[in-house]
Design a protein around this motif. Sequence first.
Motif, mmCIF file in Angstrom:
data_model
loop_
_atom_site.group_PDB
_atom_site.id
_atom_site.type_symbol
_atom_site.label_atom_id
_atom_site.label_comp_id
_atom_site.label_asym_id
_atom_site.label_seq_id
_atom_site.Cartn_x
_atom_site.Cartn_y
_atom_site.Cartn_z
ATOM 1 N N VAL A 1 -7.408 -3.796 3.664
ATOM 2 C CA VAL A 1 -8.635 -4.633 4.214
ATOM 3 C C VAL A 1 -8.406 -5.466 2.362
ATOM 4 C CG1 VAL A 1 -11.238 -5.794 4.151
ATOM 5 C CG2 VAL A 1 -9.541 -3.998 5.697
ATOM 6 N N HIS B 1 8.908 9.182 8.953
ATOM 7 C CA HIS B 1 7.836 9.158 8.250
ATOM 8 C C HIS B 1 6.413 8.421 9.280
ATOM 9 C CE1 HIS B 1 10.243 6.863 3.970
ATOM 10 N NE2 HIS B 1 9.793 8.590 4.169
ATOM 11 N N CYS C 1 -2.623 5.363 9.327
ATOM 12 C CA CYS C 1 -2.763 6.727 9.247
ATOM 13 C C CYS C 1 -1.674 6.526 7.991
ATOM 14 C CB CYS C 1 -1.190 7.543 10.210
ATOM 15 S SG CYS C 1 0.659 6.462 10.299
ATOM 16 N N SER C 2 -1.872 8.137 8.320
ATOM 17 C CA SER C 2 -1.399 8.475 5.993
ATOM 18 C C SER C 2 -0.056 8.440 5.482
ATOM 19 C CB SER C 2 -2.143 9.239 5.734
ATOM 20 O OG SER C 2 -3.857 9.168 6.312
ATOM 21 N N CYS C 3 0.990 8.326 6.913
ATOM 22 C CA CYS C 3 1.747 8.375 6.454
ATOM 23 C C CYS C 3 2.483 7.562 5.702
ATOM 24 C CB CYS C 3 3.071 8.086 7.557
ATOM 25 S SG CYS C 3 2.707 9.239 9.413
ATOM 26 N N THR C 4 3.923 7.234 4.929
ATOM 27 C CA THR C 4 4.379 6.958 3.408
ATOM 28 C C THR C 4 4.645 5.664 4.531
ATOM 29 O OG1 THR C 4 5.711 6.799 1.688
ATOM 30 C CG2 THR C 4 6.325 7.587 3.294
ATOM 31 N N LEU D 1 -8.390 2.702 10.252
ATOM 32 C CA LEU D 1 -8.059 1.423 9.272
ATOM 33 C C LEU D 1 -7.722 2.347 7.450
ATOM 34 C CD1 LEU D 1 -7.061 -1.923 8.692
ATOM 35 C CD2 LEU D 1 -9.826 -2.092 9.091
ATOM 36 N N ASN D 2 -6.995 1.194 6.863
ATOM 37 C CA ASN D 2 -6.098 1.715 5.388
ATOM 38 C C ASN D 2 -7.136 0.635 4.891
ATOM 39 O OD1 ASN D 2 -6.019 1.980 2.526
ATOM 40 N ND2 ASN D 2 -3.679 1.954 3.510
ATOM 41 N N ARG D 3 -8.755 1.073 3.896
ATOM 42 C CA ARG D 3 -9.317 -0.062 3.170
ATOM 43 C C ARG D 3 -8.716 -0.688 2.172
ATOM 44 N NH1 ARG D 3 -15.109 -1.779 1.786
ATOM 45 N NH2 ARG D 3 -13.401 -3.349 1.311
ATOM 46 N N LYS D 4 -7.482 -0.049 1.625
ATOM 47 C CA LYS D 4 -6.696 -0.962 0.622
ATOM 48 C C LYS D 4 -5.853 -1.935 1.573
ATOM 49 C CE LYS D 4 -4.780 -0.491 -3.796
ATOM 50 N NZ LYS D 4 -5.364 0.372 -4.529
ATOM 51 N N THR E 1 0.201 -1.335 0.344
ATOM 52 C CA THR E 1 -0.179 -0.284 -0.060
ATOM 53 C C THR E 1 1.194 0.998 -0.412
ATOM 54 O OG1 THR E 1 0.029 0.136 2.283
ATOM 55 C CG2 THR E 1 -2.244 -1.512 0.990
ATOM 56 N N LYS E 2 0.457 2.190 -0.194
ATOM 57 C CA LYS E 2 1.116 3.605 -0.443
ATOM 58 C C LYS E 2 1.061 3.991 0.957
ATOM 59 C CE LYS E 2 -0.630 5.348 -4.601
ATOM 60 N NZ LYS E 2 -0.918 4.580 -5.280
ATOM 61 N N THR E 3 0.277 4.112 2.057
ATOM 62 C CA THR E 3 0.444 4.291 3.753
ATOM 63 C C THR E 3 0.235 2.827 4.346
ATOM 64 O OG1 THR E 3 -2.473 5.170 3.637
ATOM 65 C CG2 THR E 3 -1.261 6.405 2.515
ATOM 66 N N LYS E 4 0.207 3.511 5.882
ATOM 67 C CA LYS E 4 0.280 3.021 6.325
ATOM 68 C C LYS E 4 -0.849 2.397 6.772
ATOM 69 C CE LYS E 4 4.384 4.305 8.885
ATOM 70 N NZ LYS E 4 5.332 4.646 10.483
#
Lengths: 92, 470
Positions: free
Chosen positions: B56, B36, B23-26, B51-54, B17-20
């Motif tokens: 899941v 980061h 949270c939205s850190c790279t 939670l990052n949808r990606k 994924t691009k983010t954690k």
Amino acid sequence: MITKEDIENIALLSKLFVPEEELDALREDMQGIIDFADTINNADIEGVEFDNIAGLSNQFREDVVVESLSVEEILKNAPDQAQDHFLVRKRA
Amino acid sequence: MKYELVAGFETHIELATKTKIFCSCTTEFGGDPNTHCCPVCIGLPGTLPKLNRKVVDYAIMAGLATNCEIARVSKMDRKNYCYPDLPKAYQISQFDKPLCEHGYVELSTGKKIRLARIHIEEDAGKLIHKKGDTYVDYNRGGVPLIEIVSEPDIRSIDEAKEYVEKLQQVMRYIGISDCKMQEGSMRCDVNISVRPVGSDTFGTRTEIKNMNSITNIAKAMEYEFERQCDLLESGGKVIQETLRYDDATGETSSMRGKEDAHDYRYFRDPDLVTILLTDEEIEAVKNSLPELPTEKAKRYVEEFAITDKDAQNLTKYRRISEYFDKASEGLKNPKTVANFMIGQIFSRLATEADKEIFDIKTTPEQLRELVKLIEDGKIKNNLAKTTLDKMLESGKGAMDFISEDDMGGVDEGALTEFCKAAIEANPNAVADYKGGKEKALMALLGNVMKQSRGKADAAQVTAKLKELIG
């Protein structure tokens, strides 16, 4: 029934040092706390949602990068730091 | 006594994924220490993870690709342990409701290694130990991971190697991770025990950590298997403990003097809400998956009469199989494409990494055009071969090297003339052939090919040469 060993184990997990002579007193205190919790356990909760996030689901974020904080800000509250790292010193 | 090895794997894979995860850190690898990071991933009080949808979606993809059931209801839990790589003193993971359960990975023998579960969790930070002090970098903290837990179904080192390779291959195919063991984006812990052959109870197991390549996994398992066998043979007992594999000595050693009883005191993370998935959502992810390598290989064997070994080679990396699929589109005989790829093209790709990247100058469309010329009877295999070499060098198309004149065969009269000339020019080869050296004929064949500019048919030439020499 809380035993002396339970107290020792909890102390270990909590990284606390408990002198031998305090174990008994702590055991009694802990027993009291557990007994109190038991009265809560005995409450009639049939049909009651007590989860503090009950009813909420699927709160998601999109995968989009947001700029991070600067290393100075990140380390501002660190108890100790060196070379842009959080520092955990050797225990004396 | 003869002993049998019993092993199971816990494999951590970093998701691309691009983010954690919360949270939205790279998630970018490397970077200056602690650049980061944000209040969420350094665990400051009062912050709220989301939670990052990606993550899941990627975990569902991993589950579907390994034949798992996907949970319709799932949640996040806190796993408590106190160590500086975790700023919160707990790791957000999944305990009793993982996203995926009951899957399997099928080995080439047809044996299925069952998967107990796949769950999502956050990675820990990186610790650097210097003179007893510990320097902590939280860039990696909060990077999303899936943990794939297998059942103890593995019975040999070869099975272990293939299991890890298969996982790596399939996760790369579906594009959820680069699975680089050296860089730590794929990490394996192996649980290993031994038991007398024929026994159906398990022995006491040890867990080996810190293996950063498939070669090391094999070496560590071999060492540990021998160690446990020797221990039992000499009347000793295996102690359940966590071991570290040392690459330099090739030995395993205990990571902790005293095995502290793990008590992670899991409980639900009250900051994170339930994950509910619908059949439609899962179906949509399923439809987005590419054809998986095992299915692809089966199809190549069944539809194109390609050998099993060649099919494995063509499906090992996604780029190779995609190239093959494209190059053989609409052709009568994709096998010809397969032969060119495995022969001439693979020989230009020295390492596994080169094969995986599959960076070649010739496009699949150009290769298809070349094979089409053979299928249409316009050129012979030999000419195609030399042309492909030129194409691979230059990136140009087949027609840049083949003239109208080259196309079409060689008539009987011309063929005889070429053969006669070849025999005349190579008396030594003729003598050798007459003396019983079958291979000497190759020199004559080469000569004819040169004269015909690759247009002659090799089988016809050989027959003609034999006839003329007598």
